[in-house]
Motif scaffolding. Sequence first.
Motif, mmCIF file in Angstrom:
data_model
loop_
_atom_site.group_PDB
_atom_site.id
_atom_site.type_symbol
_atom_site.label_atom_id
_atom_site.label_comp_id
_atom_site.label_asym_id
_atom_site.label_seq_id
_atom_site.Cartn_x
_atom_site.Cartn_y
_atom_site.Cartn_z
ATOM 1 N N LEU A 168 0.820 -0.832 -0.156
ATOM 2 C CA LEU A 168 0.370 -0.296 -0.322
ATOM 3 C C LEU A 168 0.941 1.038 0.288
ATOM 4 O O LEU A 168 2.267 1.162 0.984
ATOM 5 C CB LEU A 168 -1.420 0.096 0.973
ATOM 6 C CG LEU A 168 -1.726 -0.857 1.217
ATOM 7 C CD1 LEU A 168 -2.835 -0.952 2.628
ATOM 8 C CD2 LEU A 168 -3.045 -0.852 0.363
ATOM 9 N N ASP A 169 0.585 2.425 -0.452
ATOM 10 C CA ASP A 169 1.106 4.030 -0.252
ATOM 11 C C ASP A 169 1.252 4.426 0.922
ATOM 12 O O ASP A 169 -0.231 3.477 1.536
ATOM 13 C CB ASP A 169 0.663 4.402 -1.288
ATOM 14 C CG ASP A 169 1.138 4.688 -3.322
ATOM 15 O OD1 ASP A 169 2.041 3.627 -2.884
ATOM 16 O OD2 ASP A 169 0.445 5.915 -4.210
ATOM 17 N N SER A 170 2.147 5.549 1.078
ATOM 18 C CA SER A 170 1.367 5.527 2.479
ATOM 19 C C SER A 170 0.260 6.831 2.794
ATOM 20 O O SER A 170 0.175 7.870 3.675
ATOM 21 C CB SER A 170 2.400 5.739 3.402
ATOM 22 O OG SER A 170 3.433 7.183 2.120
ATOM 23 N N HIS A 171 -0.808 7.040 1.117
ATOM 24 C CA HIS A 171 -1.501 8.266 1.611
ATOM 25 C C HIS A 171 -2.241 7.636 0.903
ATOM 26 O O HIS A 171 -3.375 7.681 0.579
ATOM 27 C CB HIS A 171 -0.833 9.118 0.952
ATOM 28 C CG HIS A 171 -0.178 9.327 -0.672
ATOM 29 N ND1 HIS A 171 1.131 8.950 -0.128
ATOM 30 C CD2 HIS A 171 -0.380 8.712 -1.349
ATOM 31 C CE1 HIS A 171 1.652 8.552 -1.478
ATOM 32 N NE2 HIS A 171 0.426 8.237 -2.031
ATOM 33 N N VAL A 172 -3.282 6.415 1.604
ATOM 34 C CA VAL A 172 -4.690 5.911 1.621
ATOM 35 C C VAL A 172 -5.721 5.806 3.213
ATOM 36 O O VAL A 172 -4.629 5.921 3.832
ATOM 37 C CB VAL A 172 -4.173 4.086 1.327
ATOM 38 C CG1 VAL A 172 -3.346 4.438 0.466
ATOM 39 C CG2 VAL A 172 -3.093 3.242 2.315
ATOM 40 N N GLY A 303 -8.960 4.466 -0.612
ATOM 41 C CA GLY A 303 -9.346 5.636 -1.369
ATOM 42 C C GLY A 303 -7.285 5.573 -1.635
ATOM 43 O O GLY A 303 -6.475 5.354 -0.229
ATOM 44 N N HIS A 304 -6.925 7.033 -2.562
ATOM 45 C CA HIS A 304 -5.581 6.783 -2.736
ATOM 46 C C HIS A 304 -5.600 8.701 -2.806
ATOM 47 O O HIS A 304 -5.894 8.975 -4.099
ATOM 48 C CB HIS A 304 -4.764 6.392 -3.789
ATOM 49 C CG HIS A 304 -3.234 7.016 -4.233
ATOM 50 N ND1 HIS A 304 -3.146 7.843 -5.156
ATOM 51 C CD2 HIS A 304 -2.290 6.580 -3.345
ATOM 52 C CE1 HIS A 304 -1.759 7.718 -5.683
ATOM 53 N NE2 HIS A 304 -1.410 7.623 -4.375
ATOM 54 N N ILE A 305 -4.567 9.043 -2.332
ATOM 55 C CA ILE A 305 -4.261 10.960 -2.832
ATOM 56 C C ILE A 305 -3.584 10.886 -4.317
ATOM 57 O O ILE A 305 -2.244 10.239 -3.387
ATOM 58 C CB ILE A 305 -3.587 11.483 -1.492
ATOM 59 C CG1 ILE A 305 -4.183 11.490 -0.034
ATOM 60 C CG2 ILE A 305 -3.407 13.136 -2.109
ATOM 61 C CD1 ILE A 305 -3.773 12.451 1.002
ATOM 62 N N PHE A 306 -3.971 10.955 -5.063
ATOM 63 C CA PHE A 306 -3.643 11.652 -6.351
ATOM 64 C C PHE A 306 -2.960 12.973 -6.689
ATOM 65 O O PHE A 306 -3.405 13.784 -5.916
ATOM 66 C CB PHE A 306 -3.991 11.064 -7.150
ATOM 67 C CG PHE A 306 -4.522 10.220 -7.422
ATOM 68 C CD1 PHE A 306 -3.905 9.096 -8.340
ATOM 69 C CD2 PHE A 306 -5.960 9.188 -7.529
ATOM 70 C CE1 PHE A 306 -4.670 7.963 -8.440
ATOM 71 C CE2 PHE A 306 -6.641 7.866 -6.931
ATOM 72 C CZ PHE A 306 -5.130 6.933 -8.101
ATOM 73 N N ARG A 307 -2.034 13.056 -6.866
ATOM 74 C CA ARG A 307 -1.222 14.428 -6.505
ATOM 75 C C ARG A 307 0.016 14.892 -7.610
ATOM 76 O O ARG A 307 0.516 14.238 -8.640
ATOM 77 C CB ARG A 307 0.016 14.748 -5.285
ATOM 78 C CG ARG A 307 0.344 13.392 -5.255
ATOM 79 C CD ARG A 307 1.215 13.336 -3.726
ATOM 80 N NE ARG A 307 2.082 12.402 -3.760
ATOM 81 C CZ ARG A 307 3.148 11.853 -2.371
ATOM 82 N NH1 ARG A 307 2.626 12.884 -1.700
ATOM 83 N NH2 ARG A 307 3.736 10.958 -2.793
ATOM 84 N N ASN A 308 -0.359 16.112 -8.428
ATOM 85 C CA ASN A 308 0.891 15.878 -9.043
ATOM 86 C C ASN A 308 1.953 16.344 -8.962
ATOM 87 O O ASN A 308 2.886 15.477 -10.644
ATOM 88 C CB ASN A 308 0.045 17.908 -9.718
ATOM 89 C CG ASN A 308 -1.318 18.019 -10.297
ATOM 90 O OD1 ASN A 308 -1.723 16.792 -10.190
ATOM 91 N ND2 ASN A 308 -1.549 19.512 -10.120
#
Length: 521
Positions: A168-172, A303-308
């Motif tokens: 997992l990513d760390s912003h989920v 959920g995951h924070i998608f960022r630019n």
Amino acid sequence: MHRVLSVDATLAPRDPGAPGQFGHPVAVPDDKQEEAKSRWKEGNFNVYLSDLIPVDRAIVDTRPAGCSEQRVHNDLPTTSIIMCFVDEVWSTLLRSVHSVLGRSPPRLIEELILVDDCSTKEYLKEKLDEYMLRFPKVKILHLKERHGLIRARLAGAEVAAGAVLTFLDSHVECNVGWLEPLLERVRLRRTKVACPVIEVISDKDMSYMTVDNFQRGIFTWPMNFGWRQIPQEVIKKNKIKETDIIRCPVMAGGLFAIDKTYFFELGTYDPGLDVWGGENMEISFKVWMCGGEIEIVPCSRVGHIFRNDNPYSFPKDRVRTVERNLARVAEVWLDEYKDLFYGHAYHLVLKNLDVGNLTQQIQLRKKLQCKSFRWYLENVYPELEAPLVKASGLLVNVALARCVTVENTTLALEACDSANEHQKFNYTWLRLIQHRELCLAPASTAGALGLHRCQGRTRSLAWLHRALAASQPGLTDHIVREQLPQPACLEADPSDKALRLNTCDSANPYQKWQFGNYYAD
Ligand code: UDP
Ligand code: MN
């Protein structure tokens, strides 16, 4: 079997009025705009709001109808959750951890391994260790040097004790019932790699948003990952339900569960991949071509924070790192299709990219007796357009309506005859005009033309055709050599039916050419 458990420990008494509760959007108060703006770069999302929202907030159960009634086996394998991070925002990391532990059946979680990829932030050291003491299942690995995401995941995998690895990513934020359906797939067949549906945590207002159903992970040339919805008519025709498993040509990369022994049998990731990028392609091709499957499990949602932009530094240049990783993947897995990769990323041909040593990866592919990339395209991703050449067939001069022909080792123009093998050429992704192993090339005498043994990735034999639409629309039908001191065009000499190079002239029909078939622009 039992019905999927709706574990949500975080449903316990909590402040329903707290900001962001139930995944609702949050607005930055007027007098905090400046602060919010200045903190954005800490994570490339709204860090100010993340800090405002409870670390154990509730989110809406976004699973399609029917998911909560689905049944899973009682003897699901246990999993080690591996969460790598570098300089993750404190509240976001905590929310990730709380969501895993709060919304998973405890007995299925062997451990949650936090891999600190040599973060520079002080709060990710003792303060984090201390905070996590309250969770006996959380183990923290502080890497002494920056490994990059790919090798950091491997460091986690090496110490993992569970039967399944869940990355997992760390912003989920894991949603209710997320884990069991993933493990159910792996239990069903250990070569299944199960991915949750990745939902969206807004980088701006931190709201938790669901996504369209029926999305598959795909790629377009030159290996750009993307999402594509299964076409409506296919959904109708095959009566695909919202809860049905979706087979995926490639996975997004960040979130998936894989049987641990299978992961190691596959040789994990290519450890020669650096930092970030392309590893999702590598593992996807490897899994499919070496006997496994990649699935999206609609009843599992995270959920995951998608960022630019990545909020951390790359030890080397970011673009270069990703390009090199992708080139490694192309070299090992794409067979004859790697020309499509280089053709679509032609600047890499010019760069003389050093991809490092590939011997081990190529050996591994042999040892595992993996199938060909052609097999992958035909069976897993038939929708991808992947013509092996850009154009082929006769090469006709527009003014003379005559065709280029190879006579022994020289070139001439003669009456077109589609049955004549000597008149067949390929225009390749590497921009060669190729007849068997010979390529059209300027001869030593200025203006003359000859044939030269083809050499894959050099620009010395490259011609441009139908590629100048943007810069020089007048030369679309021309065949242009850019490499000479002065760009020059292939021209038919009407008097002696020979070929020559001449100064490009957009109006000259003796410089216009057409191949029999075009497969790509
Ligand atoms: N990460 C890491 N080391 C790195 C780069 C990334 O541990 O050198 C972590 C990062 O903190 C995140 C995960 O790997 O938890 C995936 O990276 P990111 O979220 O930037 O990728 P994206 O989701 O944007 O594709
Ligand atoms: Mn991420």
